[in-house]
Write a protein that holds these residues in place. Structure first.
Motif, PDB file in Angstrom:
ATOM      1  N   THR A   1      11.004  -6.773   0.582  1.00 19.11           N
ATOM      2  CA  THR A   1       9.625  -6.335   0.843  1.00 19.11           C
ATOM      3  C   THR A   1       8.708  -6.828  -0.267  1.00 19.11           C
ATOM      4  O   THR A   1       7.600  -7.319  -0.009  1.00 19.11           O
ATOM      5  N   PHE A   2       9.174  -6.731  -1.499  1.00 19.57           N
ATOM      6  CA  PHE A   2       8.389  -7.237  -2.626  1.00 19.57           C
ATOM      7  C   PHE A   2       8.169  -8.740  -2.493  1.00 19.57           C
ATOM      8  O   PHE A   2       7.045  -9.242  -2.612  1.00 19.57           O
ATOM      9  N   LEU A   3       9.243  -9.472  -2.209  1.00 20.05           N
ATOM     10  CA  LEU A   3       9.132 -10.928  -2.084  1.00 20.05           C
ATOM     11  C   LEU A   3       8.150 -11.312  -0.979  1.00 20.05           C
ATOM     12  O   LEU A   3       7.288 -12.173  -1.167  1.00 20.05           O
ATOM     13  N   ARG A   4       8.268 -10.650   0.167  1.00 19.15           N
ATOM     14  CA  ARG A   4       7.423 -10.978   1.312  1.00 19.15           C
ATOM     15  C   ARG A   4       5.972 -10.541   1.104  1.00 19.15           C
ATOM     16  O   ARG A   4       5.064 -11.026   1.782  1.00 19.15           O
ATOM     17  N   SER A   5       5.759  -9.647   0.155  1.00 22.03           N
ATOM     18  CA  SER A   5       4.390  -9.250  -0.187  1.00 22.03           C
ATOM     19  C   SER A   5       3.698 -10.317  -1.030  1.00 22.03           C
ATOM     20  O   SER A   5       2.469 -10.370  -1.081  1.00 22.03           O
ATOM     21  N   LEU A   6       4.479 -11.181  -1.683  1.00 16.76           N
ATOM     22  CA  LEU A   6       3.896 -12.167  -2.593  1.00 16.76           C
ATOM     23  C   LEU A   6       3.077 -13.215  -1.850  1.00 16.76           C
ATOM     24  O   LEU A   6       2.187 -13.833  -2.428  1.00 16.76           O
ATOM     25  N   ASN A   7       3.405 -13.455  -0.563  1.00 18.00           N
ATOM     26  CA  ASN A   7       2.566 -14.368   0.224  1.00 18.00           C
ATOM     27  C   ASN A   7       1.965 -13.647   1.434  1.00 18.00           C
ATOM     28  O   ASN A   7       1.538 -14.281   2.403  1.00 18.00           O
ATOM     29  N   LEU A   8       1.953 -12.317   1.353  1.00 19.02           N
ATOM     30  CA  LEU A   8       1.333 -11.450   2.348  1.00 19.02           C
ATOM     31  C   LEU A   8       1.986 -11.533   3.740  1.00 19.02           C
ATOM     32  O   LEU A   8       1.348 -11.244   4.743  1.00 19.02           O
ATOM     33  N   LEU A   9       3.276 -11.912   3.787  1.00 19.43           N
ATOM     34  CA  LEU A   9       4.016 -11.720   5.036  1.00 19.43           C
ATOM     35  C   LEU A   9       4.143 -10.223   5.288  1.00 19.43           C
ATOM     36  O   LEU A   9       4.242  -9.779   6.425  1.00 19.43           O
ATOM     37  N   GLU A  10       4.199  -9.454   4.214  1.00 19.69           N
ATOM     38  CA  GLU A  10       4.011  -8.003   4.291  1.00 19.69           C
ATOM     39  C   GLU A  10       2.682  -7.701   3.610  1.00 19.69           C
ATOM     40  O   GLU A  10       2.444  -8.160   2.487  1.00 19.69           O
ATOM     41  N   ILE A  11       1.809  -6.986   4.290  1.00 15.27           N
ATOM     42  CA  ILE A  11       0.511  -6.660   3.713  1.00 15.27           C
ATOM     43  C   ILE A  11       0.667  -5.429   2.823  1.00 15.27           C
ATOM     44  O   ILE A  11       1.086  -4.371   3.298  1.00 15.27           O
ATOM     45  N   PRO A  12       0.369  -5.545   1.535  1.00 16.53           N
ATOM     46  CA  PRO A  12       0.514  -4.383   0.650  1.00 16.53           C
ATOM     47  C   PRO A  12      -0.359  -3.217   1.109  1.00 16.53           C
ATOM     48  O   PRO A  12      -1.458  -3.413   1.631  1.00 16.53           O
ATOM     49  N   THR A  13       0.159  -2.024   0.930  1.00 15.59           N
ATOM     50  CA  THR A  13      -0.617  -0.816   1.222  1.00 15.59           C
ATOM     51  C   THR A  13      -1.669  -0.594   0.146  1.00 15.59           C
ATOM     52  O   THR A  13      -2.765  -0.095   0.407  1.00 15.59           O
ATOM     53  N   ASP A  14      -1.320  -0.995  -1.081  1.00 13.18           N
ATOM     54  CA  ASP A  14      -2.244  -0.824  -2.206  1.00 13.18           C
ATOM     55  C   ASP A  14      -1.840  -1.821  -3.295  1.00 13.18           C
ATOM     56  O   ASP A  14      -0.724  -2.342  -3.298  1.00 13.18           O
ATOM     57  N   GLY A  15      -2.759  -2.060  -4.229  1.00  6.19           N
ATOM     58  CA  GLY A  15      -2.468  -2.978  -5.322  1.00  6.19           C
ATOM     59  C   GLY A  15      -2.958  -4.386  -5.021  1.00  6.19           C
ATOM     60  O   GLY A  15      -3.603  -4.628  -3.996  1.00  6.19           O
ATOM     61  N   HIS A  16      -2.626  -5.305  -5.919  1.00  5.94           N
ATOM     62  CA  HIS A  16      -3.155  -6.668  -5.826  1.00  5.94           C
ATOM     63  C   HIS A  16      -2.052  -7.700  -6.054  1.00  5.94           C
ATOM     64  O   HIS A  16      -1.135  -7.487  -6.839  1.00  5.94           O
ATOM     65  N   VAL A  17      -2.199  -8.836  -5.355  1.00 10.00           N
ATOM     66  CA  VAL A  17      -1.351 -10.010  -5.574  1.00 10.00           C
ATOM     67  C   VAL A  17      -2.287 -11.158  -5.923  1.00 10.00           C
ATOM     68  O   VAL A  17      -3.164 -11.507  -5.128  1.00 10.00           O
ATOM     69  N   LEU A  18      -2.122 -11.713  -7.115  1.00  5.90           N
ATOM     70  CA  LEU A  18      -2.959 -12.838  -7.528  1.00  5.90           C
ATOM     71  C   LEU A  18      -2.120 -14.103  -7.621  1.00  5.90           C
ATOM     72  O   LEU A  18      -1.097 -14.124  -8.316  1.00  5.90           O
ATOM     73  N   PHE A  19      -2.547 -15.129  -6.892  1.00  3.10           N
ATOM     74  CA  PHE A  19      -1.871 -16.425  -6.923  1.00  3.10           C
ATOM     75  C   PHE A  19      -2.826 -17.443  -7.531  1.00  3.10           C
ATOM     76  O   PHE A  19      -3.904 -17.695  -6.996  1.00  3.10           O
ATOM     77  N   GLU A  20      -2.437 -17.979  -8.686  1.00  2.00           N
ATOM     78  CA  GLU A  20      -3.272 -18.943  -9.412  1.00  2.00           C
ATOM     79  C   GLU A  20      -4.711 -18.428  -9.533  1.00  2.00           C
ATOM     80  O   GLU A  20      -5.674 -19.162  -9.349  1.00  2.00           O
ATOM     81  N   GLY A  21      -4.814 -17.125  -9.812  1.00  2.00           N
ATOM     82  CA  GLY A  21      -6.109 -16.510 -10.068  1.00  2.00           C
ATOM     83  C   GLY A  21      -6.839 -15.980  -8.851  1.00  2.00           C
ATOM     84  O   GLY A  21      -7.848 -15.283  -8.979  1.00  2.00           O
TER      85      GLY A  21
END
Length: 246
Positions: free
Chosen positions: A48-68
């Protein structure tokens, strides 16, 4: 090895399914050249964590930053960003009606990254790199599981990604095929590819990763170098886990 350029970071990443929280606030940073192995018991939230990194799973809360860029910002074109984030799944996901060469060429041509001629040249180079030049005109059904997974990896490489996410890439393979896939991944790591790998292969995590993260019950229970995590685990839960898998 990694330099100090941050490629991906998560801030207080949370994910719930049907009211049950699977990720409970994960904050971490992945730098260019990092090979991060995610380990932990089944159902702990690794995939679930891995799939959240490219938003295959949409996080319920928090942020994922890719190259800013904050991927959780709704104004971001996630499909555009995903062109730089490779993904390799358990189940290969090759198109059965296309040859191996066509499978590798499809995305770069369709997305306008390469011309057909450039994509074909790249496919030939990548197949040679993994020792499967003779399979260019074969179809997926004619390949072994290990060969299919190696093709899935180079198909991801054809897009020239800045990072590749691997979701248990060897778990669907017969034991004798695991080594050939791990060898390709090891070569990628040696070439400086940034990788995040959910894996049950502790030997790979110990030998190839420069960072190991133990996820348990939706949180990072412990992380460090392979020497720290495998050699002197601090938490009782990690010691218990390692006693069962090593």
């Amino acid at each position: 090895m990694s330099d100090n350029t941050v490629i991906l970071e998560t801030k207080n990443l949370r994910k719930s399914f049907d009211g049950q929280e699977v990720l409970k606030g994960i904050t971490t940073t992945i730098k260019k050249g990092d090979v991060l192995a995610l380990i932990g018991p089944s159902g702990c939230g690794k995939s679930t964590f891995l799939r959240s990194l490219n938003l295959l799973e949409i996080p319920t809360d928090g942020h994922v930053l890719f190259e800013g860029t904050d991927l959780t910002d709704r104004s971001v074109d996630i499909n555009q960003v995903r062109q730089k984030i490779g993904m390799v799944f358990q189940q290969f996901n090759l198109f059965p009606n296309m040859t191996i060469r066509e499978n590798i060429m499809l995305a770069p041509v369709k997305l306008g990254k390469l011309t057909r001629e450039e994509a074909e040249k790249k496919a030939v180079e990548l197949l040679a790199r993994i020792g499967l030049s003779d399979k260019a005109d074969a179809y997926p059904a004619q390949l072994s599981g290990g060969q299919k997974q190696r093709i899935a990896i180079v198909r991801s490489l054809a897009m020239n990604p800045d990072i590749i996410l691997f979701d248990e890439p060897t778990s669907a393979l017969d034991p004798e095929m695991v080594g050939e896939v791990l060898a390709v991944m090891k070569e990628l790591a040696n070439d400086g590819m940034t990788m995040v790998v959910v894996t049950h292969e502790m030997g790979f995590a110990r030998e190839v990763a420069n960072r190991v993260m133990f996820i348990n019950d939706g949180v990072i229970q412990e992380e460090g170098t392979p020497e720290e995590v495998f050699g002197s685990p601090k938490s009782p839960r990690l010691r218990e886990f390692l006693s069962k898998v090593l």
